[in-house]
Scaffold this motif. Sequence first.
Motif, PDB file in Angstrom:
ATOM      1  N   ASN A   6       0.811  -1.225   0.000  1.00 55.72           N
ATOM      2  CA  ASN A   6       0.000   0.000   0.000  1.00 55.72           C
ATOM      3  C   ASN A   6       0.839   1.267   0.000  1.00 55.72           C
ATOM      4  N   THR A   7       1.978   1.222  -0.678  1.00 51.45           N
ATOM      5  CA  THR A   7       2.796   2.416  -0.884  1.00 51.45           C
ATOM      6  C   THR A   7       2.996   2.588  -2.382  1.00 51.45           C
ATOM      7  N   SER A   8       3.464   3.751  -2.773  1.00 60.50           N
ATOM      8  CA  SER A   8       3.608   4.027  -4.204  1.00 60.50           C
ATOM      9  C   SER A   8       5.059   3.950  -4.675  1.00 60.50           C
ATOM     10  N   VAL A   9       5.878   3.151  -4.013  1.00 62.40           N
ATOM     11  CA  VAL A   9       7.285   3.044  -4.419  1.00 62.40           C
ATOM     12  C   VAL A   9       7.404   2.298  -5.738  1.00 62.40           C
ATOM     13  N   ARG A  10       8.440   2.656  -6.493  1.00 61.60           N
ATOM     14  CA  ARG A  10       8.804   1.935  -7.706  1.00 61.60           C
ATOM     15  C   ARG A  10      10.314   1.734  -7.651  1.00 61.60           C
ATOM     16  N   PRO A  11      10.748   0.627  -7.059  1.00 59.52           N
ATOM     17  CA  PRO A  11      12.183   0.398  -6.901  1.00 59.52           C
ATOM     18  C   PRO A  11      12.908   0.385  -8.248  1.00 59.52           C
ATOM     19  N   THR A  12      14.117   0.905  -8.247  1.00 60.77           N
ATOM     20  CA  THR A  12      14.947   0.882  -9.445  1.00 60.77           C
ATOM     21  C   THR A  12      15.156  -0.578  -9.845  1.00 60.77           C
ATOM     22  N   PRO A  13      14.865  -0.926 -11.116  1.00 58.53           N
ATOM     23  CA  PRO A  13      14.975  -2.320 -11.560  1.00 58.53           C
ATOM     24  C   PRO A  13      16.396  -2.877 -11.430  1.00 58.53           C
ATOM     25  N   ASP A  14      16.491  -4.196 -11.277  1.00 58.75           N
ATOM     26  CA  ASP A  14      17.776  -4.876 -11.128  1.00 58.75           C
ATOM     27  C   ASP A  14      18.764  -4.488 -12.226  1.00 58.75           C
ATOM     28  N   ARG A  15      18.321  -4.517 -13.468  1.00 54.78           N
ATOM     29  CA  ARG A  15      19.226  -4.245 -14.591  1.00 54.78           C
ATOM     30  C   ARG A  15      19.802  -2.832 -14.517  1.00 54.78           C
ATOM     31  N   VAL A  16      18.983  -1.873 -14.158  1.00 57.68           N
ATOM     32  CA  VAL A  16      19.443  -0.489 -14.024  1.00 57.68           C
ATOM     33  C   VAL A  16      20.412  -0.379 -12.847  1.00 57.68           C
ATOM     34  N   ARG A  17      20.071  -1.018 -11.723  1.00 59.02           N
ATOM     35  CA  ARG A  17      20.963  -0.978 -10.550  1.00 59.02           C
ATOM     36  C   ARG A  17      22.304  -1.641 -10.845  1.00 59.02           C
ATOM     37  N   GLU A  18      22.272  -2.729 -11.593  1.00 62.19           N
ATOM     38  CA  GLU A  18      23.526  -3.396 -11.937  1.00 62.19           C
ATOM     39  C   GLU A  18      24.425  -2.468 -12.752  1.00 62.19           C
ATOM     40  N   THR A  19      23.858  -1.783 -13.737  1.00 63.19           N
ATOM     41  CA  THR A  19      24.621  -0.806 -14.522  1.00 63.19           C
ATOM     42  C   THR A  19      25.129   0.319 -13.629  1.00 63.19           C
ATOM     43  N   LEU A  20      24.248   0.868 -12.801  1.00 61.18           N
ATOM     44  CA  LEU A  20      24.619   1.957 -11.901  1.00 61.18           C
ATOM     45  C   LEU A  20      25.810   1.573 -11.030  1.00 61.18           C
ATOM     46  N   PHE A  21      25.750   0.429 -10.390  1.00 61.95           N
ATOM     47  CA  PHE A  21      26.823   0.061  -9.474  1.00 61.95           C
ATOM     48  C   PHE A  21      28.095  -0.383 -10.195  1.00 61.95           C
ATOM     49  N   ASN A  22      27.977  -0.793 -11.437  1.00 61.74           N
ATOM     50  CA  ASN A  22      29.187  -0.989 -12.249  1.00 61.74           C
ATOM     51  C   ASN A  22      29.856   0.360 -12.489  1.00 61.74           C
ATOM     52  N   TRP A  23      29.062   1.375 -12.774  1.00 63.41           N
ATOM     53  CA  TRP A  23      29.597   2.733 -12.954  1.00 63.41           C
ATOM     54  C   TRP A  23      30.261   3.230 -11.672  1.00 63.41           C
ATOM     55  N   LEU A  24      29.659   2.913 -10.520  1.00 59.19           N
ATOM     56  CA  LEU A  24      30.137   3.422  -9.229  1.00 59.19           C
ATOM     57  C   LEU A  24      31.223   2.552  -8.590  1.00 59.19           C
ATOM     58  N   ARG A  25      31.649   1.526  -9.275  1.00 59.41           N
ATOM     59  CA  ARG A  25      32.596   0.557  -8.701  1.00 59.41           C
ATOM     60  C   ARG A  25      33.771   1.223  -7.990  1.00 59.41           C
ATOM     61  N   GLU A  26      34.360   2.269  -8.575  1.00 59.23           N
ATOM     62  CA  GLU A  26      35.518   2.947  -7.985  1.00 59.23           C
ATOM     63  C   GLU A  26      35.126   3.968  -6.909  1.00 59.23           C
ATOM     64  N   ASP A  27      33.849   4.314  -6.845  1.00 60.40           N
ATOM     65  CA  ASP A  27      33.388   5.379  -5.944  1.00 60.40           C
ATOM     66  C   ASP A  27      32.715   4.889  -4.672  1.00 60.40           C
ATOM     67  N   ILE A  28      32.233   3.650  -4.655  1.00 61.39           N
ATOM     68  CA  ILE A  28      31.326   3.239  -3.589  1.00 61.39           C
ATOM     69  C   ILE A  28      32.028   2.774  -2.309  1.00 61.39           C
ATOM     70  N   VAL A  29      33.173   2.112  -2.414  1.00 58.58           N
ATOM     71  CA  VAL A  29      33.850   1.595  -1.216  1.00 58.58           C
ATOM     72  C   VAL A  29      34.309   2.766  -0.347  1.00 58.58           C
ATOM     73  N   GLY A  30      33.865   2.767   0.888  1.00 62.69           N
ATOM     74  CA  GLY A  30      34.207   3.830   1.823  1.00 62.69           C
ATOM     75  C   GLY A  30      33.413   5.115   1.655  1.00 62.69           C
ATOM     76  N   ALA A  31      32.446   5.128   0.750  1.00 58.66           N
ATOM     77  CA  ALA A  31      31.680   6.346   0.450  1.00 58.66           C
ATOM     78  C   ALA A  31      30.637   6.648   1.522  1.00 58.66           C
ATOM     79  N   ARG A  32      30.342   7.942   1.640  1.00 56.77           N
ATOM     80  CA  ARG A  32      29.202   8.411   2.434  1.00 56.77           C
ATOM     81  C   ARG A  32      28.067   8.636   1.429  1.00 56.77           C
TER      82      ARG A  32
END
Length: 192
Positions: free
Chosen positions: A32-58
């Motif tokens: 009963n909420t209106s969330v639309r989670p980012t799809p797996d395929r999009v998240r996989e691409t996103l986190f591939n892009w962020l691979r060098e940025d995410i470890v230790g990030a705020r």
Amino acid sequence: MAKRSNARRKPQGSVRIIAGEWRGRRLVVAPNTSVRPTPDRVRETLFNWLREDIVGARCLDLYAGTGVLGFESLSRGAAEAWFVEQDPVLVAALGAQAEVFDVQPRIIRQDAGSLLRGRAPQRFDVVFLDPPYAVPIEPLLALLPDWLSDRGIVYVERPLPPGLPEQEGAVWRKRSHGGAVEYGLLRFGAAI
């Protein structure tokens, strides 16, 4: 006699963590909420892009919804994540999920726009900005520079059309589209 399938089925109303410490674990989508989670395929691409940025990030997950972007960041080695969500049902779900993963992110029950108009208590390396599609994105983007570290990067997701806007003082480092959305990574000022 009916045969049982050994195939693992996706539980209704859940989204999975793709990689890292919690790989394959699922987050419940609050009913009963209106969330639309980012799809797996999009998240996989996103986190591939962020691979060098995410470890230790705020990380700052604005309009957090299920929190899948912030939890995925923590799973992949982010130092901390803040979740900003105004829906009390989603805030409670974020807290419950944090308990399941035994982490203590900062969960803020507030409208993301009003938070951004305030003084930034710290600067973030990665900001996730995926508001409801009816929310204008440009005013939010204009508020973000004060919230970003020198290496800060912003993930933005918007419907097609109109897609991702151009932003003065910022450059799209990566852009792609999937289905009816366009998404990308934006760098401001000193981080360009």
